[in-house]
Design a protein around this motif. Structure first.
Motif, mmCIF file in Angstrom:
data_model
loop_
_atom_site.group_PDB
_atom_site.id
_atom_site.type_symbol
_atom_site.label_atom_id
_atom_site.label_comp_id
_atom_site.label_asym_id
_atom_site.label_seq_id
_atom_site.Cartn_x
_atom_site.Cartn_y
_atom_site.Cartn_z
ATOM 1 N N ARG A 45 0.849 -1.190 0.000
ATOM 2 C CA ARG A 45 0.000 0.000 0.000
ATOM 3 C C ARG A 45 0.883 1.238 0.000
ATOM 4 N NH1 ARG A 45 -4.879 0.143 4.255
ATOM 5 N NH2 ARG A 45 -5.070 -1.928 3.299
ATOM 6 N N GLU A 46 0.507 2.238 -0.790
ATOM 7 C CA GLU A 46 1.321 3.444 -0.886
ATOM 8 C C GLU A 46 0.471 4.693 -0.701
ATOM 9 O OE1 GLU A 46 3.145 3.959 -4.726
ATOM 10 O OE2 GLU A 46 1.273 3.659 -5.821
ATOM 11 N N PHE A 47 1.127 5.720 -0.209
ATOM 12 C CA PHE A 47 0.492 7.008 0.006
ATOM 13 C C PHE A 47 0.212 7.692 -1.326
ATOM 14 C CE2 PHE A 47 -0.454 11.022 1.817
ATOM 15 C CZ PHE A 47 0.262 11.983 1.117
ATOM 16 N N VAL A 48 -0.959 8.306 -1.433
ATOM 17 C CA VAL A 48 -1.317 9.049 -2.640
ATOM 18 C C VAL A 48 -1.399 10.553 -2.341
ATOM 19 C CG1 VAL A 48 -3.066 9.405 -4.416
ATOM 20 C CG2 VAL A 48 -2.571 7.088 -3.602
ATOM 21 N N ALA A 49 -2.227 10.913 -1.376
ATOM 22 C CA ALA A 49 -2.425 12.322 -1.066
ATOM 23 C C ALA A 49 -3.042 12.462 0.308
ATOM 24 C CB ALA A 49 -3.329 12.985 -2.109
ATOM 25 N N ALA A 50 -2.872 13.634 0.907
ATOM 26 C CA ALA A 50 -3.470 13.921 2.205
ATOM 27 C C ALA A 50 -3.909 15.366 2.251
ATOM 28 C CB ALA A 50 -2.485 13.635 3.339
ATOM 29 N N ILE A 51 -4.894 15.623 3.078
ATOM 30 C CA ILE A 51 -5.343 16.992 3.302
ATOM 31 C C ILE A 51 -5.476 17.199 4.798
ATOM 32 C CG2 ILE A 51 -7.785 16.356 2.970
ATOM 33 C CD1 ILE A 51 -8.102 19.210 1.682
ATOM 34 N N ARG A 52 -4.818 18.251 5.287
ATOM 35 C CA ARG A 52 -4.831 18.500 6.711
ATOM 36 C C ARG A 52 -6.164 19.095 7.153
ATOM 37 N NH1 ARG A 52 0.415 21.036 5.662
ATOM 38 N NH2 ARG A 52 -0.682 23.018 5.934
ATOM 39 N N ALA A 53 -6.350 19.127 8.450
ATOM 40 C CA ALA A 53 -7.566 19.725 8.990
ATOM 41 C C ALA A 53 -7.678 21.198 8.582
ATOM 42 C CB ALA A 53 -7.576 19.601 10.511
ATOM 43 N N ASP A 54 -6.539 21.861 8.404
ATOM 44 C CA ASP A 54 -6.557 23.271 8.009
ATOM 45 C C ASP A 54 -6.655 23.462 6.498
ATOM 46 O OD1 ASP A 54 -2.949 23.925 8.399
ATOM 47 O OD2 ASP A 54 -4.063 22.636 7.037
ATOM 48 N N GLY A 55 -6.769 22.356 5.751
ATOM 49 C CA GLY A 55 -6.943 22.428 4.304
ATOM 50 C C GLY A 55 -5.664 22.313 3.503
ATOM 51 N N GLY A 56 -4.519 22.306 4.155
ATOM 52 C CA GLY A 56 -3.273 22.130 3.446
ATOM 53 C C GLY A 56 -3.171 20.745 2.832
ATOM 54 N N THR A 57 -2.532 20.658 1.669
ATOM 55 C CA THR A 57 -2.476 19.386 0.954
ATOM 56 C C THR A 57 -1.049 18.888 0.792
ATOM 57 O OG1 THR A 57 -2.472 20.551 -1.170
ATOM 58 C CG2 THR A 57 -4.605 19.835 -0.320
ATOM 59 N N ILE A 58 -0.932 17.576 0.767
ATOM 60 C CA ILE A 58 0.351 16.904 0.568
ATOM 61 C C ILE A 58 0.129 15.816 -0.477
ATOM 62 C CG2 ILE A 58 2.231 15.606 1.657
ATOM 63 C CD1 ILE A 58 -0.183 17.228 3.973
ATOM 64 N N TYR A 59 1.035 15.709 -1.418
ATOM 65 C CA TYR A 59 0.904 14.717 -2.480
ATOM 66 C C TYR A 59 2.158 13.859 -2.602
ATOM 67 C CZ TYR A 59 -3.130 17.378 -4.196
ATOM 68 O OH TYR A 59 -4.351 18.004 -4.312
ATOM 69 N N ASN A 60 1.928 12.639 -3.041
ATOM 70 C CA ASN A 60 3.034 11.798 -3.475
ATOM 71 C C ASN A 60 3.278 12.184 -4.930
ATOM 72 O OD1 ASN A 60 4.717 9.791 -4.465
ATOM 73 N ND2 ASN A 60 3.718 8.154 -3.316
ATOM 74 N N VAL A 61 4.235 13.047 -5.135
ATOM 75 C CA VAL A 61 4.425 13.619 -6.470
ATOM 76 C C VAL A 61 4.815 12.559 -7.484
ATOM 77 C CG1 VAL A 61 4.927 15.923 -5.622
ATOM 78 C CG2 VAL A 61 6.789 14.269 -5.895
ATOM 79 N N ASP A 62 5.473 11.493 -7.039
ATOM 80 C CA ASP A 62 5.859 10.441 -7.972
ATOM 81 C C ASP A 62 4.635 9.703 -8.504
ATOM 82 O OD1 ASP A 62 8.799 9.601 -6.022
ATOM 83 O OD2 ASP A 62 8.529 11.021 -7.667
ATOM 84 N N VAL A 63 3.579 9.663 -7.699
ATOM 85 C CA VAL A 63 2.347 8.979 -8.106
ATOM 86 C C VAL A 63 1.422 9.940 -8.840
ATOM 87 C CG1 VAL A 63 0.213 7.963 -7.203
ATOM 88 C CG2 VAL A 63 2.440 7.226 -6.296
ATOM 89 N N VAL A 64 1.213 11.085 -8.274
ATOM 90 C CA VAL A 64 0.193 12.016 -8.738
ATOM 91 C C VAL A 64 0.620 12.754 -9.997
ATOM 92 C CG1 VAL A 64 -1.065 14.099 -8.099
ATOM 93 C CG2 VAL A 64 -0.756 12.253 -6.440
ATOM 94 N N LYS A 65 1.827 13.317 -9.972
ATOM 95 C CA LYS A 65 2.364 14.039 -11.137
ATOM 96 C C LYS A 65 1.380 15.068 -11.667
ATOM 97 C CE LYS A 65 5.326 10.152 -12.377
ATOM 98 N NZ LYS A 65 5.655 9.112 -13.372
ATOM 99 N N GLY A 66 0.698 15.754 -10.755
ATOM 100 C CA GLY A 66 -0.215 16.816 -11.140
ATOM 101 C C GLY A 66 -1.562 16.335 -11.652
ATOM 102 N N ARG A 67 -1.856 15.058 -11.591
ATOM 103 C CA ARG A 67 -3.083 14.532 -12.156
ATOM 104 C C ARG A 67 -4.213 14.393 -11.143
ATOM 105 N NH1 ARG A 67 -2.569 9.262 -13.618
ATOM 106 N NH2 ARG A 67 -0.944 8.968 -12.039
ATOM 107 N N PHE A 68 -3.875 14.319 -9.861
ATOM 108 C CA PHE A 68 -4.883 14.099 -8.820
ATOM 109 C C PHE A 68 -5.010 15.347 -7.949
ATOM 110 C CE2 PHE A 68 -3.990 9.207 -8.419
ATOM 111 C CZ PHE A 68 -4.292 9.059 -9.772
ATOM 112 N N THR A 69 -6.219 15.550 -7.430
ATOM 113 C CA THR A 69 -6.475 16.661 -6.517
ATOM 114 C C THR A 69 -7.301 16.161 -5.340
ATOM 115 O OG1 THR A 69 -6.501 18.229 -8.368
ATOM 116 C CG2 THR A 69 -7.428 18.974 -6.268
ATOM 117 N N ILE A 70 -6.812 16.416 -4.137
ATOM 118 C CA ILE A 70 -7.557 16.057 -2.940
ATOM 119 C C ILE A 70 -8.251 17.296 -2.400
ATOM 120 C CG2 ILE A 70 -5.592 16.436 -1.384
ATOM 121 C CD1 ILE A 70 -6.605 14.020 0.260
#
Length: 125
Positions: A45-70
């Motif tokens: 299992r691998e990390f894709v993306a996360a969104i903090r309680a304050d709305g900040g976002t974190i992405y696995n850039v190697d997976v997402v490459k700008g294609r996914f939005t959380i």
């Protein structure tokens, strides 16, 4: 206790889009960081993306490459993963996860307390 239910998976052709949803129970959703992970057959299992309680976002850039939005809608107790330009290698079971915001490590599975059962995404070539 928080219960998470994913939806929105399915079969899509390469280049297509899907929007995954994760509905959370409970009245404290806005206090949780939320994440999306995925597990392909025969892989960890691998990390894709996360969104903090304050709305900040974190992405696995190697997976997402700008294609996914959380994103999240606290009023609806829901977190979303918009996936565009899907590729066959995106085929996996996608899991929603939640953690208390005071716990660090958005990319680590062990940081998350609550997990959904997953939704299957299959991308055909």
């Amino acid at each position: 206790q928080v219960q998470l239910v994913e939806s929105g998976g399915g079969l899509v052709q390469a280049g297509g889009s899907l929007r995954l949803s994760c509905a959370a129970s409970g009245r404290t959703f806005s206090r949780y960081d939320m994440g999306w992970f995925r597990q392909a057959p025969g892989k960890e299992r691998e990390f894709v993306a996360a969104i903090r309680a304050d709305g900040g976002t974190i992405y696995n850039v190697d997976v997402v490459k700008g294609r996914f939005t959380i994103s999240r809608d606290n009023a609806a107790n829901t977190v979303y993963l918009q996936m565009d330009t899907l590729k066959p290698e995106d085929t996996a079971v996608y899991y929603c996860a939640g953690k208390v915001k005071t716990i660090s490590g958005h990319k680590s599975q062990s940081a998350y307390t609550y997990w959904g059962r997953g939704t299957q995404v299959t991308v055909s070539s």
